[in-house]
Design a protein around this motif. Sequence first.
Motif, PDB file in Angstrom:
ATOM      1  N   UNK A 140      -8.479 -12.581 -35.326  1.00 15.37           N
ATOM      2  CA  UNK A 140      -8.969 -13.076 -36.598  1.00 15.37           C
ATOM      3  C   UNK A 140     -10.484 -13.097 -36.591  1.00 15.37           C
ATOM      4  N   UNK A 141     -11.043 -12.881 -37.748  1.00 15.11           N
ATOM      5  CA  UNK A 141     -12.501 -12.842 -37.825  1.00 15.11           C
ATOM      6  C   UNK A 141     -13.080 -14.233 -38.008  1.00 15.11           C
ATOM      7  N   UNK A 142     -14.220 -14.467 -37.392  1.00 10.43           N
ATOM      8  CA  UNK A 142     -14.928 -15.723 -37.607  1.00 10.43           C
ATOM      9  C   UNK A 142     -16.004 -15.524 -38.677  1.00 10.43           C
ATOM     10  N   UNK A 143     -16.454 -16.624 -39.227  1.00  9.85           N
ATOM     11  CA  UNK A 143     -17.428 -16.533 -40.314  1.00  9.85           C
ATOM     12  C   UNK A 143     -18.656 -15.717 -39.896  1.00  9.85           C
ATOM     13  N   UNK A 144     -19.073 -14.850 -40.737  1.00  8.55           N
ATOM     14  CA  UNK A 144     -20.272 -14.018 -40.539  1.00  8.55           C
ATOM     15  C   UNK A 144     -20.211 -13.109 -39.320  1.00  8.55           C
ATOM     16  N   UNK A 145     -19.056 -13.015 -38.711  1.00 11.33           N
ATOM     17  CA  UNK A 145     -18.956 -12.160 -37.536  1.00 11.33           C
ATOM     18  C   UNK A 145     -17.887 -11.095 -37.723  1.00 11.33           C
ATOM     19  N   UNK A 146     -18.270 -10.025 -38.394  1.00 14.72           N
ATOM     20  CA  UNK A 146     -17.296  -8.957 -38.633  1.00 14.72           C
ATOM     21  C   UNK A 146     -16.792  -8.357 -37.317  1.00 14.72           C
ATOM     22  N   UNK A 147     -15.564  -7.889 -37.363  1.00 15.61           N
ATOM     23  CA  UNK A 147     -14.960  -7.339 -36.140  1.00 15.61           C
ATOM     24  C   UNK A 147     -15.072  -5.834 -36.072  1.00 15.61           C
ATOM     25  N   UNK A 148     -15.408  -5.227 -37.194  1.00 12.67           N
ATOM     26  CA  UNK A 148     -15.610  -3.781 -37.161  1.00 12.67           C
ATOM     27  C   UNK A 148     -16.629  -3.429 -38.226  1.00 12.67           C
ATOM     28  N   UNK A 149     -17.239  -2.282 -38.039  1.00 16.46           N
ATOM     29  CA  UNK A 149     -18.298  -1.871 -38.963  1.00 16.46           C
ATOM     30  C   UNK A 149     -18.175  -0.380 -39.235  1.00 16.46           C
ATOM     31  N   UNK A 150     -18.203  -0.029 -40.507  1.00 17.55           N
ATOM     32  CA  UNK A 150     -18.141   1.374 -40.896  1.00 17.55           C
ATOM     33  C   UNK A 150     -19.384   1.695 -41.709  1.00 17.55           C
ATOM     34  N   UNK A 151     -20.167   2.655 -41.254  1.00 17.77           N
ATOM     35  CA  UNK A 151     -21.401   3.033 -41.955  1.00 17.77           C
ATOM     36  C   UNK A 151     -21.177   4.310 -42.745  1.00 17.77           C
ATOM     37  N   UNK A 152     -21.578   4.269 -44.011  1.00 18.51           N
ATOM     38  CA  UNK A 152     -21.431   5.420 -44.891  1.00 18.51           C
ATOM     39  C   UNK A 152     -22.778   5.729 -45.539  1.00 18.51           C
ATOM     40  N   UNK A 153     -23.025   7.005 -45.851  1.00 18.80           N
ATOM     41  CA  UNK A 153     -24.329   7.348 -46.423  1.00 18.80           C
ATOM     42  C   UNK A 153     -24.493   6.984 -47.905  1.00 18.80           C
ATOM     43  N   UNK A 154     -23.450   7.024 -48.679  1.00 18.83           N
ATOM     44  CA  UNK A 154     -23.620   6.695 -50.099  1.00 18.83           C
ATOM     45  C   UNK A 154     -22.670   5.584 -50.516  1.00 18.83           C
ATOM     46  N   UNK A 155     -23.040   4.941 -51.588  1.00 17.09           N
ATOM     47  CA  UNK A 155     -22.232   3.830 -52.089  1.00 17.09           C
ATOM     48  C   UNK A 155     -20.836   4.297 -52.495  1.00 17.09           C
ATOM     49  N   UNK A 156     -20.800   5.494 -53.092  1.00 18.12           N
ATOM     50  CA  UNK A 156     -19.503   5.996 -53.545  1.00 18.12           C
ATOM     51  C   UNK A 156     -18.570   6.261 -52.356  1.00 18.12           C
ATOM     52  N   UNK A 157     -19.120   6.821 -51.302  1.00 15.57           N
ATOM     53  CA  UNK A 157     -18.272   7.079 -50.141  1.00 15.57           C
ATOM     54  C   UNK A 157     -17.813   5.770 -49.508  1.00 15.57           C
ATOM     55  N   UNK A 158     -18.721   4.798 -49.453  1.00 13.89           N
ATOM     56  CA  UNK A 158     -18.337   3.505 -48.897  1.00 13.89           C
ATOM     57  C   UNK A 158     -17.189   2.913 -49.714  1.00 13.89           C
ATOM     58  N   UNK A 159     -17.290   3.042 -51.015  1.00 11.52           N
ATOM     59  CA  UNK A 159     -16.239   2.521 -51.886  1.00 11.52           C
ATOM     60  C   UNK A 159     -14.915   3.224 -51.616  1.00 11.52           C
ATOM     61  N   UNK A 160     -14.996   4.533 -51.414  1.00 12.26           N
ATOM     62  CA  UNK A 160     -13.774   5.279 -51.133  1.00 12.26           C
ATOM     63  C   UNK A 160     -13.102   4.811 -49.844  1.00 12.26           C
ATOM     64  N   UNK A 161     -13.913   4.524 -48.850  1.00 10.86           N
ATOM     65  CA  UNK A 161     -13.348   4.058 -47.581  1.00 10.86           C
ATOM     66  C   UNK A 161     -12.697   2.691 -47.782  1.00 10.86           C
ATOM     67  N   UNK A 162     -13.362   1.829 -48.558  1.00 10.91           N
ATOM     68  CA  UNK A 162     -12.781   0.518 -48.830  1.00 10.91           C
ATOM     69  C   UNK A 162     -11.427   0.676 -49.513  1.00 10.91           C
ATOM     70  N   UNK A 163     -11.343   1.633 -50.422  1.00  6.78           N
ATOM     71  CA  UNK A 163     -10.071   1.860 -51.104  1.00  6.78           C
ATOM     72  C   UNK A 163      -8.995   2.318 -50.132  1.00  6.78           C
ATOM     73  N   UNK A 164      -9.411   3.111 -49.152  1.00  6.63           N
ATOM     74  CA  UNK A 164      -8.443   3.567 -48.166  1.00  6.63           C
ATOM     75  C   UNK A 164      -7.887   2.379 -47.368  1.00  6.63           C
ATOM     76  N   UNK A 165      -8.769   1.437 -46.991  1.00  6.70           N
ATOM     77  CA  UNK A 165      -8.291   0.244 -46.292  1.00  6.70           C
ATOM     78  C   UNK A 165      -7.366  -0.566 -47.190  1.00  6.70           C
ATOM     79  N   UNK A 166      -7.704  -0.657 -48.465  1.00  4.90           N
ATOM     80  CA  UNK A 166      -6.834  -1.379 -49.402  1.00  4.90           C
ATOM     81  C   UNK A 166      -5.440  -0.755 -49.441  1.00  4.90           C
ATOM     82  N   UNK A 167      -5.445   0.563 -49.567  1.00  2.58           N
ATOM     83  CA  UNK A 167      -4.176   1.272 -49.749  1.00  2.58           C
ATOM     84  C   UNK A 167      -3.289   1.138 -48.507  1.00  2.58           C
ATOM     85  N   UNK A 168      -3.868   1.389 -47.340  1.00  2.00           N
ATOM     86  CA  UNK A 168      -3.028   1.405 -46.147  1.00  2.00           C
ATOM     87  C   UNK A 168      -2.875   0.032 -45.514  1.00  2.00           C
TER      88      UNK A 168
END
Length: 551
Positions: free
Chosen positions: A68-96
């Motif tokens: 479980x994650x603690x406050x302000x301490x993310x357990x994983x980090x994904x870096x994307x170059x554009x906002x749109x791509x970052x959004x797409x990755x977030x959607x992928x996490x939502x979906x799966x």
Amino acid sequence: MTSFSDLGLSPELLQAVADSGYTQPTPIQAQAIPYVLMGRDVLGCAQTGTGKTASFTLPMIDILAQGRARARMPRSLILEPTRELATQVAESFDRYGKHHKLNQALLIGGESMAEQEKKLDRGVDVLIATPGRLMDLFDRGKILMTDVRTLVIDEADRMLDMGFIPDVERIVSLLPRIRQTLFFSATMATEIRRLADAFLSNPKEISVAPPASPAATVVQSIVVVDAADKRDALRRLIESEEVRSAIIFCNRKRDVDILFKSLQKHGFDAAALHGDLAQSKRTETLESFKRGEIRLLVASDVAARGLDVDSLSHVFNFDVPHHAEDYVHRIGRTGRAGREGRSFTLATPEEGKNVQAIERLIGGAIPKIDVEGIPTLELSDEDRPRGRGRARKAEPRREAAAPAAERRPARTRRPKAAAEAPAPEVVAEAAVVEMAEQPAPVVAAERPERTERRPDARRESSRRERPAEAPRAEPAQPSARRPEPRPERRRDSGRPEATADMRPARAPVVPFRPERDNHGHRREREADDVPVLAFGDHTPAFLLRAAPRRA
DNA sequence: AAAAAAT
């Protein structure tokens, strides 16, 4: 043939995958997922459109399911170059991740920070971010990186193009050393390779072919017209084609706006997308375009790479892209998943040089077509004339300084013959060979000679001069690093052989390094200390004189 | 030469 159930994913995840309608993993998914689940680092050479995103989101969901994650301490980090791509990755996490209860936060610019902070406070398992906003929030003390166990660097080559690498390096330096790192890039240019070596330990290297070169699945054509006719030509093309939905790329943001308004005025169903629009507008436009509510999307290169829009029937290039690679990315938005796509490029004669570069890259000529009612012109193979008066005057001056042998009658020859042979055979051949060896259409980036002309090459070379990569100050052998210029190559220096011969061949170069320069500024950058070999030991007196004070 | 990203 592998199926998803062979990869070691949990039943809940397999259910989510099945719910999305997928049955077979793509090659990169089949290869990467087992290693990610094992906790190995992965170096993936793959483009968008290969199923790359799911190749890390799926196993990450299973990895993050425990704990479980603690406050302000993310357990994983994904870096994307554009906002749109970052959004797409977030959607992928939502979906799966719908059968898991993972918290995620999407940290991108242009959106309310308060919301993002609140999410961080609640604790996030998955943090998806563009570098700028992530660093901003970090500097405000809203994020602690100490719990990040999995790092994904996506589209590393594009991060490099966009100048994000220093940011990425800083972010990585804030993470725990012990972690799992997944690194993806469409190309493995030397600079990218260097980063991968720095970030990864003993990675499993995975390389998959691009999803079929767009050259094979996209029917391409080019129209050469006067700049003033472009909008008219575009409208006629749209009307004569069965355009279900299309992106129309412009090189400049303001041209996106202009073209968008023009199309609207002529009654076309269009919207605009570029980086100067409010993020809310960007998101909204892209969403409704994806839903099929808008037929034509006029866009800058924000939309060129990675955007996953189904069923584009056409791509129009209202301008020839500045970089040949971008052409491939742009037209690659159509003709996906085995469907046929068509692309039309509108070029003015002055864009001939760029067209040649593209044809060299894709290893063939783009068929030229006419648009009814619009005069067709010829591509020029001259460099683009700059401005009016200035450029004209500057030119003879340059030529007067050049050695006589290189002088040529300013612009007398080169009418048609030259224009009709755009790519010399040799060059075309080279392109074909490279395509065969290196399936990724972005090969040009890896060719050293070529990089000189690319904007990021400057970044690369300045990086190369940093002490870590190129330890200098080995006065014993200056010639090993920088060979003496050979006398016969020197042009126009008044006394051609003098400088090279006056110095003993192996004389140690001990550069004179005053603490302060002529302006009284302290020297800091090492680059300033590089001896100027071209002058030998002699520095002309005018260079040593203090510069006149500028107002 | 331009676009992307932090305000």
